[in-house]
Motif scaffolding. Structure first.
Motif, PDB file in Angstrom:
ATOM      1  N   LEU A  26       8.218  67.161-101.353  1.00 19.69           N
ATOM      2  CA  LEU A  26       8.151  66.597 -99.759  1.00 19.69           C
ATOM      3  C   LEU A  26       7.077  66.002 -99.422  1.00 19.69           C
ATOM      4  O   LEU A  26       5.939  66.265 -99.882  1.00 19.69           O
TER       5      LEU A  26
ATOM      6  N   LEU B  47       6.466  68.688 -93.097  1.00 16.99           N
ATOM      7  CA  LEU B  47       7.699  69.151 -92.721  1.00 16.99           C
ATOM      8  C   LEU B  47       8.233  68.629 -91.482  1.00 16.99           C
ATOM      9  O   LEU B  47       9.341  68.424 -91.293  1.00 16.99           O
TER      10      LEU B  47
ATOM     11  N   GLU C 180      14.165  78.012 -95.871  1.00 11.80           N
ATOM     12  CA  GLU C 180      14.676  77.034 -97.057  1.00 11.80           C
ATOM     13  C   GLU C 180      13.663  75.929 -97.187  1.00 11.80           C
ATOM     14  O   GLU C 180      13.395  75.310 -98.004  1.00 11.80           O
ATOM     15  N   ARG C 181      13.062  75.458 -95.913  1.00 10.89           N
ATOM     16  CA  ARG C 181      12.374  74.137 -95.991  1.00 10.89           C
ATOM     17  C   ARG C 181      10.773  74.860 -96.284  1.00 10.89           C
ATOM     18  O   ARG C 181      10.032  74.220 -97.267  1.00 10.89           O
TER      19      ARG C 181
ATOM     20  N   ASN D 239      10.656  75.598-100.238  1.00  9.73           N
ATOM     21  CA  ASN D 239      11.331  74.603-101.019  1.00  9.73           C
ATOM     22  C   ASN D 239      10.425  74.699-102.207  1.00  9.73           C
ATOM     23  O   ASN D 239       9.371  74.696-102.533  1.00  9.73           O
TER      24      ASN D 239
ATOM     25  N   SER E  84      10.000  72.682-104.664  1.00  9.44           N
ATOM     26  CA  SER E  84       9.327  71.504-105.184  1.00  9.44           C
ATOM     27  C   SER E  84       7.936  71.702-104.427  1.00  9.44           C
ATOM     28  O   SER E  84       7.096  71.092-105.343  1.00  9.44           O
TER      29      SER E  84
ATOM     30  N   ARG F 166       3.195  76.366-103.635  1.00 11.64           N
ATOM     31  CA  ARG F 166       4.672  76.513-102.974  1.00 11.64           C
ATOM     32  C   ARG F 166       4.450  77.867-102.604  1.00 11.64           C
ATOM     33  O   ARG F 166       3.795  78.800-102.996  1.00 11.64           O
TER      34      ARG F 166
END
Length: 394
Positions: free
Chosen positions: A22, A335, A347-348, A351, A353, A363
């Motif tokens: 992101l 974000l 879910e964001r 994430n 990743s 994360r």
């Protein structure tokens, strides 16, 4: 990429390339633009306005999405200083990355649950979509009470050792966290059978959690050893020559002496690696038995990434606390840049990743835990010597 780093990436389950991470408002690279800090210097330091009682109350940025920062004024000076640095880091992120994306309101409260709840209610009433806070413990329950009926996620500068309410995300990495990352590096170098040494029953419980994580990466782990009188119990000593990785919990005292005694009782397995945290003392670092010890450090790139901008704005070096504050806010800005009003859906936030910041790629995971990578150092001649840069993914 050299072999050990490539293997480490596989051990870490790194299937996603850096380019797919992101974007954090354009700062998903090591330099965290703007490179030279001119923009932040032009904006100037985030001078705090104060409300009644001298508590700060300030708003930065003019974006559509509102973010709240709730600081808690501690009675102790170190606590108050840490809050100031977290706040300044967050302000720097807005000034240099997101003035047109977010509006950040920063409020301070007394360190009483009712005061924390009142401040959180004020920020919620202003429409904050995310709350970043130095609140901890029972104070977080007070914040959740203030947010009843509102789906507002909370980022707190607590560590993974803390049990957090739902939709509350810890953000600060601890010395214990660093042991997991350093252990994966030892595995990348060939270690596969670990023994973890702890100093007390309480630390043994923490070590058990670390053992589960190391096992999840594929290593065999002996039962955690609680040291007695600075020496290994007989049962642990019996397995000493089987292990090729020894992990020292942060509170273990004089680890070099412990290793020396155990090696005298039973010679170690060839190629054994030692993993420790940054709690090693100068005496430990100078101990020949700890030469080559693997240590994970989260704090090495803060100055390179935001140091010039932070110095220009605040007249002091950027601390780890400033880095955490910057990263939490940079994540929020990124974000919003990607998803606007829907930026902070679970879910964001979670994430897989992850996100890039001054303290490395990180994360959020289940239970509000944070995972963060780090640069690898090895102990040599009384100091930590840089060995390998953190991989670009988790």
């Amino acid at each position: 990429m050299d072999r050990s780093r490539a293997k480490r990436s596989r051990v870490l389950g790194c299937a996603t390339a850096l380019s797919t991470l992101l974007l954090l408002g354009g700062c998903q690279t090591d330099d965290l633009k703007p490179e030279a800090g001119e923009k932040a210097a032009a904006n100037g330091a985030a001078k705090s306005n104060t409300s009644d009682g001298g508590f700060y109350n300030q708003t930065l940025g003019a974006g559509k999405v509102r973010i709240g920062y709730l600081g808690v004024r501690r009675a102790d000076q170190p606590g108050r200083q840490a809050d100031s640095e977290y706040r300044d880091g967050a302000a720097l992120a807005v000034n240099s990355l997101g003035t047109d994306l977010v509006k950040l309101t920063m409020l301070e409260s007394a360190d009483k649950p009712e005061a924390v709840e009142a401040a959180a209610r004020t920020l919620a009433g202003q429409g904050a979509a995310l709350l970043i806070t130095t609140a901890k413990g029972a104070e977080l329950e007070a914040v959740r009470t203030a947010l009843v009926g509102r789906d507002v996620p909370i980022v707190t500068f607590e560590t993974n050792e803390t049990t957090l309410p739902e939709r509350v995300y810890g953000f600060r990495s601890s010395p214990a966290d660093s042991l997991v990352e350093a252990s994966t590096f030892a595995m990348a170098e060939g270690a596969s059978h670990a023994m973890i040494l702890a100093s007390s029953p309480a630390e043994k419980l923490q070590a058990d959690l670390i053992a589960k994580q190391i096992k999840a990466f594929g290593a065999t782990v002996e039962p955690v050893v609680e040291l007695s009188g600075g020496a290994l119990p007989a049962k642990a000593l019996a397995a000493w020559n089987k292990v090729d990785m020894v992990v020292m919990m942060p509170s273990v005292k004089s680890p070099g002496e412990i290793i020396k005694k155990a090696d005298a009782g039973k010679p170690p397995r060839p190629g054994r690696r030692i993993v420790a945290s940054t709690t090693l003392t100068p005496t430990d670092l100078a101990d020949a038995k700890l030469t080559g010890t693997i240590v994970c450090r989260y704090d090495q790139n803060i100055a390179a990434r935001i140091g010039q901008r932070y110095m220009a704005s605040y007249g002091m070096p950027a601390s780890p606390q400033a880095g955490y504050g910057f990263d939490a806010m940079a994540m929020a800005i990124g974000l919003v840049n990607v998803a606007g009003d829907a930026a902070f859906a679970p879910e964001r936030m979670m994430n897989p990743s992850g996100f890039s910041g001054t303290l490395g790629i990180f994360r959020f995971e289940d239970g509000g835990k944070v995972r963060r990578n780090c640069d690898i150092f090895k102990v040599s001649k009384g100091s930590y010597v840089f060995f390998q840069k953190a991989p670009p993914t988790l």
